[in-house]
Design a protein around this motif. Structure first.
Motif, short mmCIF file in Angstrom:
data_model
loop_
_atom_site.label_atom_id
_atom_site.label_comp_id
_atom_site.label_asym_id
_atom_site.label_seq_id
_atom_site.Cartn_x
_atom_site.Cartn_y
_atom_site.Cartn_z
N GLU A 168 -13.82 -26.97 16.61
CA GLU A 168 -13.95 -25.81 17.49
C GLU A 168 -14.26 -24.55 16.68
O GLU A 168 -15.10 -23.73 17.09
CB GLU A 168 -12.66 -25.62 18.29
N ALA A 169 -13.60 -24.38 15.54
CA ALA A 169 -13.81 -23.20 14.71
C ALA A 169 -15.24 -23.17 14.15
O ALA A 169 -15.87 -22.10 14.12
CB ALA A 169 -12.79 -23.17 13.57
N ILE A 170 -15.74 -24.32 13.71
CA ILE A 170 -17.11 -24.37 13.17
C ILE A 170 -18.11 -24.00 14.25
O ILE A 170 -19.05 -23.22 14.03
CB ILE A 170 -17.40 -25.77 12.60
N ALA A 171 -17.92 -24.55 15.46
CA ALA A 171 -18.83 -24.26 16.57
C ALA A 171 -18.77 -22.78 16.95
O ALA A 171 -19.81 -22.14 17.17
CB ALA A 171 -18.49 -25.13 17.77
N ALA A 172 -17.57 -22.22 17.01
CA ALA A 172 -17.41 -20.81 17.38
C ALA A 172 -18.06 -19.90 16.33
O ALA A 172 -18.72 -18.91 16.67
CB ALA A 172 -15.93 -20.47 17.54
N ALA A 173 -17.85 -20.23 15.05
CA ALA A 173 -18.45 -19.43 13.98
C ALA A 173 -19.97 -19.51 14.02
O ALA A 173 -20.67 -18.50 13.82
CB ALA A 173 -17.92 -19.90 12.63
#
Length: 404
Positions: free
Chosen positions: A96-101
């Motif tokens: 989720e963090a990679i996608a959001a970034a």
């Protein structure tokens, strides 16, 4: 720099992922950078080294907190506005963090640290191993840079078609783990408690007592004269290990940390690591820093950490009844000069692996990703301006042709 660290594990849970994240945060504080931590809900402190720690919704799997994707991750990143997102051992929360970034044009560095595919094999889920690697590939290929701790891990990731790979190992505390501790009264008293005579050779293990660590292999040392086995750690396989080692000279020290752990290493004469699924092998570095020869399997992370015959031995983990493990330990038990020579070589091997130097290397990787990201954005703006100029020229030509 402003660094958002998104980790699948954090305090109070103690493991390799938590330890490395804490060391990175220590270094960011030392170098004057700003950071936040985003982690699963498990009773983490509100702050660490002055950095805010944010817990997000969690489910529990086999007593382990697992962060789940949620919009709070995106909000936290928006509020903090990091220059880089560091994703530790990414799974659901990290994905989720990679996608959001990525949606926000922020660079990401993913740290490969957990052998999820090995977990599926170990738990009789072989049919899921391929799926596990597909998930790993999907998560890591979303990151700008993937850092793996060993050549074995990099080879595994390359076979899984994961790109943007570089080697990044782990540091070791060269002061906490030091050969000089062996000469202290504290260690002398500790050896008196755990041995029957000063001539006994202490064989030590440090780590979780869990299926993947294969501590039961120490049963191969049964019958070797003049030894005492010390197991530091605890975990779900303790009953199995005690059954396998029943009747052997074993001292169970339980979980230790800080100075107690440092003194435990100093009380050993030989360090034995038994598991074949390590992506790195941090306890091997700690043992070397303490001046110990190390015996470990020729598999995974230990391959990079041990020079066979120089600072320890790499045994064949597939030999029948662990006969090779036994021979390696027997040689060290019988040869004090070899123990001393290999212990000194092990200490020399890790002298350039302080956490400070390793974390400075990590900051360099952060900088490379940030620079590359900004360069890409500049190129996109330039291409956009060029396209706008071309469109303007074309429209002017149309007008001129129309007027003519």
């Amino acid at each position: 720099m402003r660094v958002a660290i998104v980790t699948e594990s954090f305090l109070p849970t103690i493991n390799g992922v938590t330890n490395s994240v804490c060391k990175v945060l220590d270094h960011l504080s030392l170098r004057g950078h700003d950071a936040i931590v985003i982690c699963p809900t498990a009773g983490a402190p509100k702050r660490y080294k002055g950095f805010r720690v944010h817990e997000v919704p969690t489910i529990t799997y086999r007593q382990f907190p697992v962060g789940v994707p949620n919009t709070r991750v995106q909000r936290l990143l928006d509020d903090f506005a990091p220059d880089i997102v560091h994703v530790a051992s990414p799974m659901f929360l990290g994905a989720e963090a990679i996608a959001a970034a990525k949606r926000r044009g922020i660079g990401t560095v993913a740290i490969f640290q957990t052998d999820v595919a090995g977990y599926t094999r170990r738990n009789n889920l072989a049919a899921m191993e391929g799926v596990a690697w597909q998930v790993i590939r999907w998560i890591h290929n979303g990151a700008d840079l993937n850092l793996a701790p060993s050549s074995s891990s990099i080879a595994d990731l390359q076979r899984a078609r994961v790109g943007n790979l570089k080697l990044w190992g782990r540091g070791v505390d060269l002061e906490s783990y030091h050969p000089r501790h062996r000469q202290t009264d504290t260690v002398a008293r500790l050896r008196q408690r755990i041995t029957n005579s000063p001539d006994e050779v202490v064989i030590g293990y440090v780590g979780r007592v869990a299926p993947e660590k294969q501590v039961e292999r120490l049963a191969a040392l049964r019958g070797i004269p003049n030894i005492k086995i010390v197991i530091v750690g605890d975990g779900p396989s303790m009953d199995s290990v005690k059954k396998a080692l029943k009747g052997m000279p074993v001292h169970y020290a339980g979980k230790l940390s800080g100075k107690d752990l440092s003194y435990a290493y100093a009380s050993f004469d030989v360090f034995v690591h038994t598991g074949t699924e390590e992506t790195f092998g941090q306890t091997i570095q700690e043992a070397h820093a303490a001046g110990l020869p190390v015996v470990a399997p020729y598999a995974g992370g230990p391959i990079d950490l041990i020079g066979h015959g120089e600072d320890g031995y790499l045994f064949d983990p597939f030999s029948e009844c662990d006969a090779h493990l036994r021979r390696c330990v027997e040689h060290l038990v019988a040869n004090a000069d070899a123990r001393a020579r290999m212990g000194e070589a092990g200490r020399r091997r890790v002298l350039d692996r302080s956490w400070e130097s390793v974390c400075d290397e990590l900051l360099g990787h952060y900088g490379d990703v940030i620079t590359k990201r900004r360069g890409g954005e500049a190129r996109e703006r330039a291409l956009s301006l060029t396209a706008d100029d071309d469109a303007l020229i074309e429209s002017e030509q149309v007008l001129e042709n129309g007027v003519g």
